[in-house]
Scaffold this motif. Structure first.
Motif: not given
Length: 415
Positions: A8, A313, A317, A401, A405
């Motif tokens: 990332a 973003l 995601l 990110r 995740d």
């Protein structure tokens, strides 16, 4: 550093971004002592309270250094803050009707709201809010012996004018001097009200004898695709008030200062505010906010570009990691409202301990316990908040990110 985080960070470097959101490392952030970074253990990624992961704007830092160097740490004086906001409003929002003489400094926006409501309502009167909405609207109003009446947002998270009118009618029956506490832009949805919507609100309020108090703390944080309209700039708002501050846009929550602004017909009410209220703001806070408004425009533009990129973003995601969660990209603020009702958690797993964590339930509780990501729990935002969570995306893409995740792995484990 995990492989995911290394990747990332590499992606962020390759993107060429120069905005403030990519200038502070996670290691540096963990040295901060503010609520965002100290309310949870170090293994938690905090995406909850409205603090940004940015360095201080250079113009603000310079103003503070000058004051410290001079020992200029006394009592506030003058109207420089209001003059700076008037110039900013004229430049950014083409609002030429801002009158410095119709303002007063207050400690911060919420305390200013309480003081304004004390001027125009009596104990026991009703204050209308559009839920789900910023939780202190309930706490501050209720603690000051006013009754909260909800006008729930529509399915599109915009103000439902029929629901609002119904709430106005009920508020009028409830007490002598009802008020409407407007959130413009709206927190937590990120909706930026249009001029037409604000004109309709002003007309409804006039028709039902309701005074409008507009919380406009997120006003400078309107993202590409939307336009901010100050409530006091629309016809019919002349008996209303607005509360503004540079604190959210320049990350100055720890430097207390805000402005209460009265419409032309409300100026006499504002002059009744007790003189001692003006002793609450910090002199350093006023210097910092004034510098931000006068000299921080380029820094703000860089920030808005970064927030816009993070908004995009975040959408990707969520689609990748949390496809069952409903997300309407916000038009303003740096807050994302996540509808997690399909997860079926709602208010389960409520904590019983003291402090911030005790306010968590449902998906926010799960994401903290199992993903080690801190979000704001939706249930404290009032009707419409159960089963939802608020995410602060004013952080680096790398942290965003990593957080999504983690959250995605937990949701996949639910089956």
């Amino acid at each position: 550093m995990t492989e995911t985080t290394k990747q990332a960070v590499s992606e962020d470097a390759e993107s060429g971004r120069t905005d403030p959101l990519v200038q502070v490392s996670l290691q540096q952030l963990r040295r901060r002592t503010s609520m965002k970074w100290r309310a949870h253990p170090e293994d938690v990624l905090p995406l909850w309270v409205a603090e940004m992961d940015v360095p201080l704007a250079p113009c603000v830092a310079d103003a503070l250094h000058r004051a410290i160097g001079l020992g200029d740490t006394g009592y506030p004086h003058g109207t420089a803050y209001a003059e700076a906001l008037a110039a900013f409003a004229a430049d950014r929002w083409q609002w030429g009707g801002f009158r410095v003489e119709n303002t007063t400094i207050v400690p911060d926006v919420m305390l200013g709201i309480v003081e304004v409501l004390r001027l125009i309502t009596d104990p026991g009167d009703a204050v209308v809010v559009c839920s789900p909405v910023y939780p202190p609207f309930y706490a501050f109003v209720g603690h000051d012996a006013r009754e909260v009446i909800e006008a729930p947002l529509g399915p599109d998270l915009r103000i439902d004018l029929e629901a609002l009118e119904d709430a106005f009618v009920r508020a009028r029956r409830h007490g002598r001097c009802p008020a409407f506490l407007l959130c413009n832009p709206h927190n937590p949805s990120g909706v930026v009200h249009t001029r037409q919507e604000l004109e309709a609100i002003a007309a409804l309020a006039r028709r039902h004898g309701v005074r409008v108090v507009s919380d406009e703390i997120h006003a400078p944080l309107v993202l590409p695709g939307a336009t901010f309209t100050p409530f006091l700039s629309v016809p019919g708002s002349e008996n209303g008030f607005a509360l503004m501050s540079a604190s959210k846009a320049w990350n100055l929550a720890g430097l207390k200062a805000a402005l209460a602004i009265a419409g032309e017909e409300a100026a006499a009410d504002l002059r009744r505010m007790p003189e001692e209220v003006g002793h609450g703001p910090s002199h350093l806070g006023i210097l910092a906010h004034t510098a931000a408004l006068r000299e921080g425009g380029d820094w703000l533009d860089e920030l808005l570009g970064g927030l816009d990129a993070n908004r995009t973003l975040l959408g990707r995601l969520i689609e990748e990691h949390l496809p069952g969660i409903r997300y309407l990209p916000p038009q303003g603020t740096y807050l994302a409202w996540l509808d997690c009702t399909r997860l079926g958690l709602h208010d389960e797993h409520r904590a019983n301990g003291p402090g911030v964590v005790a306010d968590l339930a449902g998906p926010a509780r799960m994401f903290l316990d199992e993903a080690r990501v801190a979000l704001s729990s939706g249930h404290v935002f009032g009707t419409g908040g159960a089963g939802c969570a608020r995410l602060n995306f004013a952080t680096s893409p790398a942290i965003l990110r990593q957080a999504l995740d983690r959250m995605g792995r937990v949701v996949r484990d639910l089956g």
